[in-house]
Design an enzyme around this catalytic site. Structure first.
Site, short mmCIF file in Angstrom:
data_model
loop_
_atom_site.label_atom_id
_atom_site.label_comp_id
_atom_site.label_asym_id
_atom_site.label_seq_id
_atom_site.Cartn_x
_atom_site.Cartn_y
_atom_site.Cartn_z
N ARG A 66 0.82 -1.22 0.00
CA ARG A 66 0.00 0.00 0.00
C ARG A 66 0.85 1.26 0.00
NH1 ARG A 66 -4.75 0.72 3.88
NH2 ARG A 66 -3.54 -0.29 5.50
N HIS A 110 -18.48 11.11 2.68
CA HIS A 110 -18.99 9.79 3.07
C HIS A 110 -20.52 9.82 3.06
CE1 HIS A 110 -19.02 5.89 5.00
NE2 HIS A 110 -19.98 6.36 5.79
C1 GAR Z 1 -20.59 8.60 -3.23
O1 GAR Z 1 -21.87 8.34 -2.72
C2 GAR Z 1 -19.58 8.76 -2.11
O2 GAR Z 1 -20.11 9.42 -0.98
C3 GAR Z 1 -19.28 7.34 -1.78
O3 GAR Z 1 -19.23 6.68 -3.01
C4 GAR Z 1 -20.04 7.37 -3.96
C5 GAR Z 1 -19.17 7.76 -5.12
O4 GAR Z 1 -19.94 8.27 -6.16
N1 GAR Z 1 -18.06 7.23 -1.05
C6 GAR Z 1 -17.78 6.24 -0.23
O5 GAR Z 1 -18.54 5.32 0.00
C7 GAR Z 1 -16.42 6.34 0.42
N2 GAR Z 1 -16.18 5.21 1.25
P1 GAR Z 1 -19.26 9.18 -7.27
O6 GAR Z 1 -18.08 8.38 -7.82
O7 GAR Z 1 -20.34 9.35 -8.30
O8 GAR Z 1 -18.84 10.47 -6.62
#
Ligand code: GAR
Length: 208
Positions: A66, A110
């Site tokens: 990582r 989030h």
């Molecule tokens: C969003 O809903 C974001 O909040 C979430 O993934 C989606 C991404 O959508 N993030 C997480 O779950 C982080 N752990 P996007 O690619 O269309 O912005």
């Protein structure tokens, strides 16, 4: 304007919302880089179409190392001289090493009202829990997952006939408003009245 990089893994709709906000003259941020850990992320194509510099750092090429993965990301970030890094649907956990490089300059969105529903499948878990309010949170990143100081939050109602998809859609719409607001507030706050005291962010105006 402050230069910002956005890290994505997929669709990139939050990235798009930040890019669109940055087009307005009074938005204090310029998007200098969109970086994806997945070569096939749809958001990359969109960003390229906007003429934004893009980069791919494929985590699969680094096996399980990582830190080597993150050092490769850091190389890309160094090239574009950014002050902040926004995670926008970036689905890799980051090590303390990387988080330390960007302490209080690394921001995440989030899809829940933290500290409820850290981790994945937040919408299904919110429905299961029977909460009547759900939403999203923009926060500074700390080594503990989804646990950093909260910058801004926005709630949505949970309706009786929601399923995870309908709830996700309602939350996503407010994510797209909240993230640009939170980023602009942080940058504005740098001019004077933003502080982080006991891991609480002081001096952010709430979203209207
Ligand atoms: C969003 O809903 C974001 O909040 C979430 O993934 C989606 C991404 O959508 N993030 C997480 O779950 C982080 N752990 P996007 O690619 O269309 O912005």
């Amino acid at each position: 304007k402050r230069r910002v990089a956005i890290l994505i893994s997929g669709r990139g709709s939050n990235m798009q919302a930040l890019v669109e906000a940055a087009k307005t003259p009074d938005f204090p941020v310029e998007i200098a880089l969109v970086l994806s850990n997945r070569p096939d992320a749809a958001g990359l194509v969109w960003a390229e179409g906007q003429g934004i510099t893009t980069a791919i750092v494929d985590h699969k090429l680094f096996k399980k190392d990582r830190e080597a993965f993150e050092k490769a990301i850091q190389v890309e970030l160094d090239k574009v001289h950014v002050e902040f890094v926004c995670l926008a649907g970036f689905m890799r956990l980051l090590t303390p090493w990387f988080i330390d490089q960007w302490y209080n300059r690394l921001i995440n969105i989030h899809p829940s009202l933290l500290p409820s529903f850290k981790g994945l499948d937040t919408h299904a878990r919110a429905l299961e829990a029977g909460v009547k309010l759900h939403g999203c949170t923009v926060h500074f990143v700390r080594p503990d997952m989804d646990a950093g100081p909260i910058i801004a939050q926005k709630s949505v109602p949970v309706l009786d006939d929601d399923d995870p998809d309908s709830l996700a859609e309602r939350v996503l719409a407010v994510e797209h408003a909240l993230y640009p607001h939170a980023l602009a507030e942080i940058v504005r706050g740098l001019e004077g009245d933003l502080t982080i005291k006991d891991e609480r962010v002081i001096g952010i105006r709430p979203i209207g």
